[in-house]
Design a protein around this motif. Structure first.
Motif, PDB file in Angstrom:
ATOM      1  N   ASP A  94      -2.057   5.320  -3.069  1.00 41.79           N
ATOM      2  CA  ASP A  94      -3.244   4.455  -2.976  1.00 41.79           C
ATOM      3  C   ASP A  94      -4.211   5.010  -1.930  1.00 41.79           C
ATOM      4  OD1 ASP A  94      -2.302   2.591  -4.820  1.00 41.79           O
ATOM      5  OD2 ASP A  94      -1.247   1.427  -3.277  1.00 41.79           O
ATOM      6  N   VAL A  95      -3.634   5.435  -0.800  1.00 37.76           N
ATOM      7  CA  VAL A  95      -4.472   5.952   0.286  1.00 37.76           C
ATOM      8  C   VAL A  95      -5.193   7.216  -0.173  1.00 37.76           C
ATOM      9  CG1 VAL A  95      -4.433   6.903   2.628  1.00 37.76           C
ATOM     10  CG2 VAL A  95      -3.026   4.917   2.071  1.00 37.76           C
ATOM     11  N   MET A 121       0.847  -1.208   0.000  1.00 37.02           N
ATOM     12  CA  MET A 121       0.000   0.000   0.000  1.00 37.02           C
ATOM     13  C   MET A 121       0.879   1.253   0.000  1.00 37.02           C
ATOM     14  SD  MET A 121      -3.338  -0.364  -0.024  1.00 37.02           S
ATOM     15  CE  MET A 121      -4.174   0.932   0.872  1.00 37.02           C
ATOM     16  N   LEU A 127     -10.789  -3.518  -2.159  1.00 41.49           N
ATOM     17  CA  LEU A 127     -10.047  -3.064  -0.989  1.00 41.49           C
ATOM     18  C   LEU A 127     -10.420  -4.006   0.148  1.00 41.49           C
ATOM     19  CD1 LEU A 127      -8.226  -0.822   0.311  1.00 41.49           C
ATOM     20  CD2 LEU A 127     -10.352   0.152   1.176  1.00 41.49           C
ATOM     21  N   ARG A 142      -5.595  -3.369   2.199  1.00 41.34           N
ATOM     22  CA  ARG A 142      -4.749  -3.657   1.035  1.00 41.34           C
ATOM     23  C   ARG A 142      -5.633  -3.758  -0.203  1.00 41.34           C
ATOM     24  NH1 ARG A 142      -3.069  -9.788   2.818  1.00 41.34           N
ATOM     25  NH2 ARG A 142      -5.114 -10.733   2.524  1.00 41.34           N
ATOM     26  N   ILE A 143      -5.013  -3.448  -1.326  1.00 39.96           N
ATOM     27  CA  ILE A 143      -5.768  -3.548  -2.584  1.00 39.96           C
ATOM     28  C   ILE A 143      -5.448  -4.899  -3.211  1.00 39.96           C
ATOM     29  CG2 ILE A 143      -6.011  -2.570  -4.907  1.00 39.96           C
ATOM     30  CD1 ILE A 143      -5.394   0.188  -3.602  1.00 39.96           C
ATOM     31  N   LEU A 151      -3.683   2.872   5.258  1.00 39.33           N
ATOM     32  CA  LEU A 151      -2.326   2.501   4.853  1.00 39.33           C
ATOM     33  C   LEU A 151      -1.901   1.173   5.495  1.00 39.33           C
ATOM     34  CD1 LEU A 151       0.217   3.528   3.295  1.00 39.33           C
ATOM     35  CD2 LEU A 151       0.997   4.493   5.458  1.00 39.33           C
TER      36      LEU A 151
END
Lengths: 274, 584
Positions: free
Chosen positions: B44-45, B40, B212, B77-78, B73
């Motif tokens: 992304d955040v 992450m 997510l 997680r993606i 963060l």
């Protein structure tokens, strides 16, 4: 969940055995009044009981099959064995056997019964004593645990000898401790294990306190713990061994009894006419 | 035979040597030392903060040490999935929820067959097969005839180091099962993650999608700080399962549908303790009983004003009271347990009633609280006289504990060791066990020569709690299995491992607090180790007691014990345990 107490179960089973014994007596009287030789039906019944009793060992070798629990089998084994004694009495009309074959058959039956009774007593009394020890070792692991303990005791005594007054402990170990901690127990112990030897040894070890420095007393305590542990392991080895060994008497006698019973049946039928 | 005495003449404690006082200073462990994912990024955040529901959350509600951006963060997680990837399986124990960032997923509205989920449809062996097995035993330990995924309906692939199990025939599944499509921005899996209950449906990817995944710690904190998010989760729970739970609660049996609805509306949800208690459980074994107690979060405190009924939704709670310099355990409550009925009986609308005992969370507990006023208004009037009489009298309970009528030592042993989790624990009466090992031999005979338990473990009051799978009420071993190989049987409740879909990752064995799962190296029919061609290492499989689920006799260990020494029992059933201990 089987919500029954052992006392209740015992009472029920004994009542059933007594009822069965009464039925056997009644049957014997009725058959004799009808001039039927009761020795044949009683002999067949007795042979059937012996086969059933021997089948318990086969049941134990067939786990996973829906043959009833071993516990239920053992209960039936005990009470049918009890009934078989009564049936034998009826079968031989409560007299002493005569003739070599009959005497041998009776002796093997008596030996099988006696070993079974002994086994029952051992299995019902020894587990409680085993449970009284702090450690619960596997039988197979005891020799290696004893070997490890022996080495630890030696190392402890060597370390103790280096402290002030520690040679007293080394002398004790040399004179008495090593014999107990390093050697297996005598044959008598495996038949009748007692704690007397350990008690004597610990008393002797306790008497040494006055000659030891505070540090030496620490080693003394640890040596005492080793003696205690060795005694526990010996006790487990002897007692667990006894719990296994009685079957080595009971099962061969059972097979012998089966063979002799079969032979007895054949002989009876061969000589029936005479 | 002479009485065997074991009184030591000396204190067997090893010598204590003084050590110099050396102090080592280290940085204490921090919450996010191990983030959910290292992949992450702040970018992304930032992207996530612009999306619903995060963009609607008020950042001011999150404290500086637990900012929303930090939560995302470290606790999220993606993950990317492709067509047919199984995301969650029905019956799995999950510890995370999913938000769809792009693409779409399908929820199966009906149960998919076991072979699609990495499980086998178990059937009891016939008598002939069970007998034949006794003579067809493998000649080598842990021998396997077939290795690899048994079901052609699923496949396994590696997605950036993470394993994905996928459905081979998605159109076929869609044709034969009703499904519901979830689109971008929708959330799923949050109830199972927050309430530690099994997933209620299977979800799989319908084409490429990006999700997510938020682990439970982050989800819990978001619920605490974002009231609208918590309201959403609570609403879902009220809609989906609260009424069913309340209907199954004995104490509410007299309520009408309208009454139940009113209770459901007023019920509050609370969570106590650590969701992943099993991670620290082994470390805690060195703590004393009172230290363990101090670590348990209080649900209600002894002496505090009684404020309503507490219903245990999942997990276990300890009922205790102050006694001497410590605390005495009186009882414990598991799923479905109710606390406060005794106090409720004493209370009227005006009087002050205090909680007689404390209730604390053992591990992780999810509770429902029904406010006192509603209890007095609706619940107490619905009780008939016989039901009210069946509620334990608190004074006599306390007196029984003080007079030794309750074996509080055993209770504390069961609580501290978390044995209360066991629904099919193997308990051995050491006063009857002849150490013949018939139980171990029977287990080996019914498992191709490989015993699935060890006749050792912790003991108390002459009872040994053997290291055999207890088929726990809260099966933490199920959390995190990547292929769904370990699962609970929907009918019998046994926790079983599908050997053919187990990939030997050891997640379950590491999670089991009772050391009941063992990883074994498997062998082929010649006895040679089977190696993973990619790693060059022996292939591992997780093994444990399966309660002889496919044997016609039931558990072979229990059936093999001639001396009534071994019993598989539900340790939540105090009466059964008492009977086992006292049956003389």
């Amino acid at each position: 969940m089987q919500a029954i107490r052992f006392t209740q179960r015992r009472l029920r089973s004994l009542s059933a055995v007594m009822a069965a014994a009464a039925l056997i007596v009644l049957a014997a009287i009725l058959l004799q009044q009808s001039l039927v030789d009761f020795r044949f039906p009683s002999g067949y019944s007795l042979a059937g009981m012996i086969v059933f009793l021997a089948a318990f060992n086969f049941r134990k070798k067939l786990p996973g099959l829906p043959l009833g629990s071993s516990s239920a089998w053992l209960q039936m084994h005990i009470y049918i064995a009890l009934l078989s004694i009564f049936m034998l009495g009826v079968h031989i009309s409560w007299r002493w056997p005569n003739g070599a074959f009959e005497t041998a058959l009776f002796a093997v039956y008596a030996g099988t019964c006696a070993s079974g009774v002994m086994g029952f007593y051992l299995t019902r009394t020894l587990p409680r004593k085993l449970n009284a020890t702090k450690e619960q070792p596997f039988f197979e692991s005891i020799p290696s645990l004893l070997a490890g303990l022996k080495q630890e005791a030696r190392d402890l005594v060597v370390a103790a000898a280096a402290v002030r007054g520690g040679e007293t402990l080394a002398n004790f170990y040399d004179d008495d401790g090593a014999k107990f901690l390093e050697l297996p127990r005598g044959l008598g112990y495996y038949v009748y294990p007692t704690a007397e030897y350990r008690r004597q040894l610990l008393r002797k070890l306790a008497d040494l306190s006055r000659y030891l420095s505070p540090e030496g007393r620490e080693y003394q305590s640890r040596l005492a713990a080793f003696i205690q542990r060795k005694d526990d392991l010996d006790f487990h080895y002897a007692t667990q061994g006894m719990l296994k060994m009685w079957l080595f008497v009971h099962i061969p006698l059972t097979y012998t009894l089966l063979l002799l019973t079969g032979a007895h049946g054949v002989l009876v039928h061969v000589y029936r006419g005479s | 035979m002479e009485t065997y005495s074991f009184m030591p003449l000396f204190n067997p404690a090893p010598p204590v040597f003084n050590k110099p006082d050396v102090v080592t200073e280290v940085r204490g462990p921090q919450r996010w030392d191990t983030p959910f994912s290292t992949s992450m990024s702040k970018g992304d955040v930032q992207r996530l903060l612009e999306l619903e529901p995060f963009c609607s959350m008020d950042p001011a509600r999150f404290p500086a040490n637990c900012a929303l951006a930090d939560l995302l963060l470290n606790d999220a997680r993606i993950v990317k999935h492709r067509q047919g990837d199984l995301i969650v399986r029905e019956g799995d124990y999950g510890n995370s929820a999913f938000l769809i960032l792009s693409g779409r997923v399908r929820i199966a509205l009906e149960s998919l067959p076991g072979n699609l989920l990495g499980r086998t449809d178990r059937q009891s062996k016939s008598l002939i097969k069970a007998a034949a097995r006794l003579w067809n035993r493998s000649s080598h330990p842990e021998q396997r005839r077939n290795v690899g995924l048994a079901s052609p309906a699923t496949g396994l692939r590696d997605e950036g180091g993470a394993l994905r199990v996928f459905l081979q025939d998605v159109p076929g599944v869609l044709q034969s099962h009703r499904t519901l499509t979830l689109q971008e921005g929708e959330l799923f899996g949050e109830l199972a993650a927050l309430s530690r209950t099994p997933r209620t449906a299977t979800v799989f990817a319908d084409g490429d999608c990006e999700l997510l995944e938020i682990r439970w710690q982050g989800l819990r904190d978001i619920c605490r700080r974002a009231p609208e998010f918590k309201a959403h989760v609570d609403r879902l729970y009220r809609q989906n399962s609260l009424l069913a739970h309340l209907r199954e609660t004995d104490i509410l049996h007299g309520l009408t549908d309208a009454g139940l609805q009113a209770v459901a509306e007023a019920t509050e949800f609370e969570t106590y303790g650590d969701f992943e208690w099993q991670k620290d459980f082994r470390k805690q074994s060195a703590l004393t009983s009172s230290e363990l107690f101090q670590n348990e979060p209080l649900i209600v405190a002894e002496g505090a004003p009684f404020d309503g009924l507490v219903l245990i939704r999942s997990g276990f709670a300890r009922v205790s009271h102050a006694w001497g310099e410590g605390r005495q355990t009186i009882s414990y409550l598991g799923k479905g347990g109710v606390y406060g009925a005794g106090e409720l009986l004493k209370a009227d609308s005006t009087s002050h009633v205090a909680w007689r005992f404390s209730l604390s969370a053992v591990g992780y507990v999810d509770v429902l609280k029904i406010p006192r006023a509603l209890c007095q208004q609706l619940i107490v009037p619905s009780w008939d006289e016989s039901f009210a009489r069946s509620i334990p009298n608190l004074d006599s309970l306390l007196s029984a504990a003080h007079r030794g009528k309750i074996d509080t030592g055993l209770l504390e042993f069961l609580m501290d060791g978390r044995f209360i989790n066991g629904s099919q624990a193997m308990v051995i009466d050491l006063n009857r066990c002849t150490r013949c090992d018939d139980c171990v031999r029977a287990c080996a005979a019914t498992h191709d020569g490989n015993p699935r338990f060890v006749r050792q473990g912790m003991s108390h009051s002459g009872m040994l709690f053997a290291e055999a799978c207890m088929h726990c009420a809260d099966p933490v071993c199920l959390i995190g299995c990547p292929t769904g190989a370990i699962a609970r049987e929907p009918t019998g409740g046994q926790v079983l491992i599908n050997d053919s879909t187990c990939i030997g990752c050891s997640t379950c064995a590491n999670s089991c607090p009772y050391s009941a799962i063992r990883m074994v190296e498997i062998r082929d029919e010649q006895g040679a180790l089977i190696l993973d061609e990619a790693k060059g290492k022996a292939v591992l499989k997780a093994t444990k007691c399966d309660l002889c689920v496919d044997q016609p006799s039931g558990p072979a260990c229990q059936q093999a014990c001639s001396h009534d020494a071994l019993l598989r029992m539900d340790l939540r059933d105090g009466a059964a345990l008492r009977w086992f201990k006292e049956r003389r």
